[in-house]
Design a protein around this motif. Structure first.
Motif, PDB file in Angstrom:
ATOM      1  N   GLY A  15      -0.930   1.448  -4.455  1.00  0.00           N
ATOM      2  CA  GLY A  15      -1.033   2.903  -4.583  1.00  0.00           C
ATOM      3  C   GLY A  15       0.103   3.619  -3.884  1.00  0.00           C
ATOM      4  O   GLY A  15       1.262   3.193  -3.925  1.00  0.00           O
ATOM      5  N   GLN A  16      -0.227   4.702  -3.219  1.00  0.00           N
ATOM      6  CA  GLN A  16       0.765   5.519  -2.512  1.00  0.00           C
ATOM      7  C   GLN A  16       1.341   4.816  -1.284  1.00  0.00           C
ATOM      8  O   GLN A  16       2.325   5.269  -0.723  1.00  0.00           O
ATOM      9  N   ARG A  40       4.910  -2.695   1.566  1.00  0.00           N
ATOM     10  CA  ARG A  40       5.975  -3.632   1.180  1.00  0.00           C
ATOM     11  C   ARG A  40       6.609  -4.289   2.408  1.00  0.00           C
ATOM     12  O   ARG A  40       6.994  -5.454   2.366  1.00  0.00           O
ATOM     13  N   GLN A  41       6.694  -3.546   3.501  1.00  0.00           N
ATOM     14  CA  GLN A  41       7.312  -4.050   4.722  1.00  0.00           C
ATOM     15  C   GLN A  41       6.474  -5.135   5.402  1.00  0.00           C
ATOM     16  O   GLN A  41       6.982  -5.888   6.223  1.00  0.00           O
TER      17      GLN A  41
END
Length: 120
Positions: A39-40, A46-47
């Motif tokens: 989502g947002q 991702r990190q």
């Protein structure tokens, strides 16, 4: 090995792109955890992941031989794992099966304890 919707796997991340996380599944099958799975929070989430990291994923969909994977939905009860021997049991059947498995495990433990005691 035939992969089916709902199956859970431990896979290894082989690439992370703007599109999502590419994961290698057992027997060299590959799939994608699309960025929409996060989502947002994609840029932040991702990190948290690195190439070579092992992740638990669920197969959400199979389209044109491509595996649509999810990390977020691994525990989603709506995605029934066809490889789970308990998923098709009624609650009473599940309780009975669980008791049988427990009894077999207890018997095996006693056998192993006897073998260890004899070895001492």
């Amino acid at each position: 090995m035939k992969i089916q919707t709902g199956q859970r796997f431990d896979g290894v991340i082989n690439n992370i792109t703007d599109l999502g996380i590419f994961v290698t599944l057992p027997q060299h099958h590959r799939g994608l955890v699309h960025r929409n799975d996060f989502g947002q929070e994609w840029l932040r989430e991702r990190q948290r992941y690195q190439i070579g990291q092992e992740v638990r994923v669920v197969v959400q969909q199979i389209r044109k031989g491509r595996y649509d994977l999810s990390i977020r939905r691994v525990n989603d009860p709506d995605l029934t794992d066809p490889a789970n021997q308990f998923s098709q049991l009624t609650p009473s059947q599940f309780a009975q099966t669980l008791n049988e498995v427990d009894a077999k495990a207890q018997a095996e433990i006693k056998q192993l304890e006897a073998v260890l005691a004899a070895a001492e």
